[in-house]
Write a protein that holds these residues in place. Structure first.
Motif, PDB file in Angstrom:
ATOM      1  N   GLN A   1       0.835  -1.199   0.000  1.00  0.00           N
ATOM      2  CA  GLN A   1       0.000   0.000   0.000  1.00  0.00           C
ATOM      3  C   GLN A   1       0.874   1.255   0.000  1.00  0.00           C
ATOM      4  OE1 GLN A   1      -2.282  -1.017   3.410  1.00  0.00           O
ATOM      5  NE2 GLN A   1      -4.056  -1.687   2.230  1.00  0.00           N
TER       6      GLN A   1
ATOM      7  N   GLY B   1       2.082   2.307  -3.221  1.00  0.00           N
ATOM      8  CA  GLY B   1       1.109   2.863  -4.143  1.00  0.00           C
ATOM      9  C   GLY B   1       0.154   1.872  -4.789  1.00  0.00           C
ATOM     10  N   ALA B   2       0.136   0.637  -4.337  1.00  0.00           N
ATOM     11  CA  ALA B   2      -0.792  -0.321  -4.927  1.00  0.00           C
ATOM     12  C   ALA B   2      -2.190  -0.075  -4.384  1.00  0.00           C
ATOM     13  CB  ALA B   2      -0.345  -1.743  -4.594  1.00  0.00           C
ATOM     14  N   ASN B   3      -3.198  -0.197  -5.258  1.00  0.00           N
ATOM     15  CA  ASN B   3      -4.564  -0.081  -4.762  1.00  0.00           C
ATOM     16  C   ASN B   3      -5.004  -1.424  -4.190  1.00  0.00           C
ATOM     17  OD1 ASN B   3      -5.160  -1.695  -6.943  1.00  0.00           O
ATOM     18  ND2 ASN B   3      -5.830   0.008  -8.240  1.00  0.00           N
ATOM     19  N   ASN B   4      -6.195  -1.442  -3.597  1.00  0.00           N
ATOM     20  CA  ASN B   4      -6.652  -2.653  -2.906  1.00  0.00           C
ATOM     21  C   ASN B   4      -6.656  -3.879  -3.809  1.00  0.00           C
ATOM     22  OD1 ASN B   4      -6.936  -1.444  -0.493  1.00  0.00           O
ATOM     23  ND2 ASN B   4      -9.138  -1.020  -0.711  1.00  0.00           N
TER      24      ASN B   4
ATOM     25  N   LYS C   1      -4.849  -4.435  -6.494  1.00  0.00           N
ATOM     26  CA  LYS C   1      -3.474  -4.859  -6.787  1.00  0.00           C
ATOM     27  C   LYS C   1      -2.857  -5.550  -5.578  1.00  0.00           C
ATOM     28  CE  LYS C   1      -1.074  -3.050 -10.595  1.00  0.00           C
ATOM     29  NZ  LYS C   1      -0.381  -1.932 -11.206  1.00  0.00           N
TER      30      LYS C   1
END
Lengths: 264, 267
Positions: free
Chosen positions: A166, A169-172, A174
């Motif tokens: 997270q 920068g990964a979204n949920n 991903k």
């Protein structure tokens, strides 16, 4: 020091009775399965049973059909079980361990009672027994066995991996596909082990769920043994055994897969 | 909203999972022959189940199940504990691995193959199958679980406490009783209950090894009964009672492990 050593030596020898016990009740019976599979009723060595298996389409067809049913059952169990395990490991229930226990309790109820209860349910809502009820009943029986190992792995998963993803920068979505899902694969593999093979080898479940109209491989083994065709039954058991050994080679977390692990 | 949906999913699954047992439970309180017909509330089936002489075969099967379960659980716990200590102290790594692998065989193997292979064993040894052989079969598939329950406790144990006891003048058997056993007791208790539940629930191994002398366990009785077509209505209260009993044992076990964990973390 010598005394202690001697005693430690004696404690290790405590495994000897169990070794003898297992040689008689675990290893010897399996050796007998192999021996019987390659014998005729008079006790002579023969490949006749193998030939019967290959030539007589019935057993092969049942095996293929059983693998198909087991495959469908396993896939449905993953689709239904994975989200359940995921939710159980994430959501804060007032009493999380009781929720998990509720999912595991059906595993400890006698399989015949569970199945008869399922048949009763179908009778109650007036659904005719057949292939659909067979699959439905199998999912009923094996769903807890899929949820438990996935839940165990997700529970142990190091949350900092998810936080790291997270932060990077990964979204949920991903985070789930790139981190959680790959890390939980061992649990899914254990679950497959606990659902796929048992589905092929059960006999009473299929019999009761379809009014004896559909046979699975286990039913064929049982019928042969019951009708005195021990040698052919032994060969079918041997084939089943080989399948189990092969699938086990893909699974290294054996002990965690044991149904006992989570609850006790 | 998201939490609500996921909680709802869990509850729907649970209701579906328990629906069959609930239906059996509800219909155990009515006297209709066919399940699904409601002919008014009644405890008649429970009364008839416990009327002496009315369901001798069923009651005999229940008693057999309990006796075999108890004997198998006691023997498995003793054998499994002794073996776990033995395997844990093995120096030879290869031998240890062999023992662990053999211990895993009955767990990983399909029940039907365990059943068939033990059947072939008794047949080829010329042993008549009955009470004793069936109990031996149950011990065979229960003991590995006891070993798996006791082993983690042995690994957690501080090995020095045992040597300390010896240094302080305890005899080895005293050290075993006063030092090792108290530390692995919780594993033994778990193994015992697990063995008992596995034994009373077993069907696939039992059905091949009950022999032909009319010995029945609850599972094989239900199987034979369902094959005749039309279940004995008294099985409904029976199944309900077993379900409630297993539920109670598991909840007690769960609470016990939780208390244990709490006391452990306090330490």
């Amino acid at each position: 020091m010598g005394k202690i050593k001697q005693f430690f030596g004696r404690r290790s020898s405590w495994s000897i009775p169990y070794l003898i016990f297992m040689l008689i009740f675990v290893v010897l019976p399996l050796v007998l399965v192999v021996l019987y599979a390659f014998r005729d009723p008079q006790g002579n060595f023969t490949f006749a049973n193998v030939r019967t298996f290959i030539n007589e389409k019935e057993s092969v067809n049942t095996l293929v059909y059983s693998v198909g049913i087991a495959l469908i059952n396993t896939i449905i169990c993953i689709i239904l079980g994975y989200p359940a395990a995921y939710i159980l490991s994430r959501t804060k229930f007032r009493n999380a361990s009781v929720m998990v226990a509720l999912f595991l309790i059906p595993m400890f109820i006698n399989v015949l009672m569970r199945t008869l209860a399922t048949v009763a349910l179908f009778g109650f809502i007036k659904v005719p027994l057949g292939q659909a009820t067979l699959i439905f009943g199998m999912v009923y029986n094996y769903l807890p066995f899929m949820i438990l190992p996935i839940y165990t792995v997700l529970q142990k998963l190091d949350k900092s991996y998810i936080e790291a993803a997270q932060d990077l920068g990964a979204n949920n979505f991903k985070v789930f596909t790139k981190v959680t899902l790959p890390l939980s694969m061992p649990g899914v593999v254990s679950g497959i082990m606990m659902v796929f093979m048992p589905t092929i080898s059960t006999f009473a479940i299929a019999e009761l769920l379809t009014m004896n109209n559909i046979k699975l491989f286990g039913t064929v083994i049982q019928e042969n043994i019951n009708n005195g065709m021990w040698n052919y039954g032994a060969l079918l058991s041997l084939i089943m055994l080989i399948l189990i050994v092969v699938t086990n080679l893909f699974n290294d977390e054996k002990e965690e897969a044991s149904a006992a692990g989570g609850l006790v | 909203m998201k939490t609500f949906l996921s909680k709802a999913y869990i509850w729907v699954l649970l209701v579906l999972l328990y629906a069959p047992m609930i239906i059996i439970g509800v219909f155990s309180f009515t006297e209709a022959k066919v399940l699904g017909n409601w002919t008014g509330f009644s405890v008649g089936l429970y009364r008839s189940l416990f009327t002496p002489g009315a369901h001798e075969a069923l009651m005999a099967a229940v008693i057999n199940t309990l006796i075999i379960g108890l004997v198998a659980a006691i023997v498995s716990t003793a054998l499994g504990t002794v073996s776990a200590i033995g395997i844990f102290n093995l120096r030879n790594k290869r031998f240890k691995a062999v023992m662990n692998t053999m211990n895993n065989i009955p767990i990983l193997n399909a029940d039907i193959i365990t059943g068939v292979s033990l059947f072939l064993l008794f047949v080829s040894l010329g042993v008549t199958q009955g009470y004793v052989t069936l109990t031996l079969c149950h011990i065979t598939f229960c003991t590995p679980y006891v070993v798996l329950c006791v082993m983690p406790r042995l690994k957690q144990m501080n090995p020095n406490t045992f040597e300390a006891a010896l240094d302080l003048g305890a005899t080895p058997s005293q050290a075993l009783r006063k030092v090792i056993l108290p530390q692995i007791r919780s594993g033994m208790v778990s193994g015992f209950f697990l063995s008992f539940i596995l034994s009373i629930d077993d069907f696939e191994v039992s059905v091949f090894n009950i022999g032909t002398n009319g010995l029945q366990t609850l599972s094989t009785f239900i199987y034979a009964d369902s094959r005749k077509g039309g279940l004995t209505p008294e099985l409904r209260p029976m199944i309900t009672l077993v379900f409630v009993a297993v539920l109670a044992v598991l909840i007690i076990m769960n609470l016990r492990t939780k208390n244990n964990n709490q006391t452990n973390s306090l330490k």
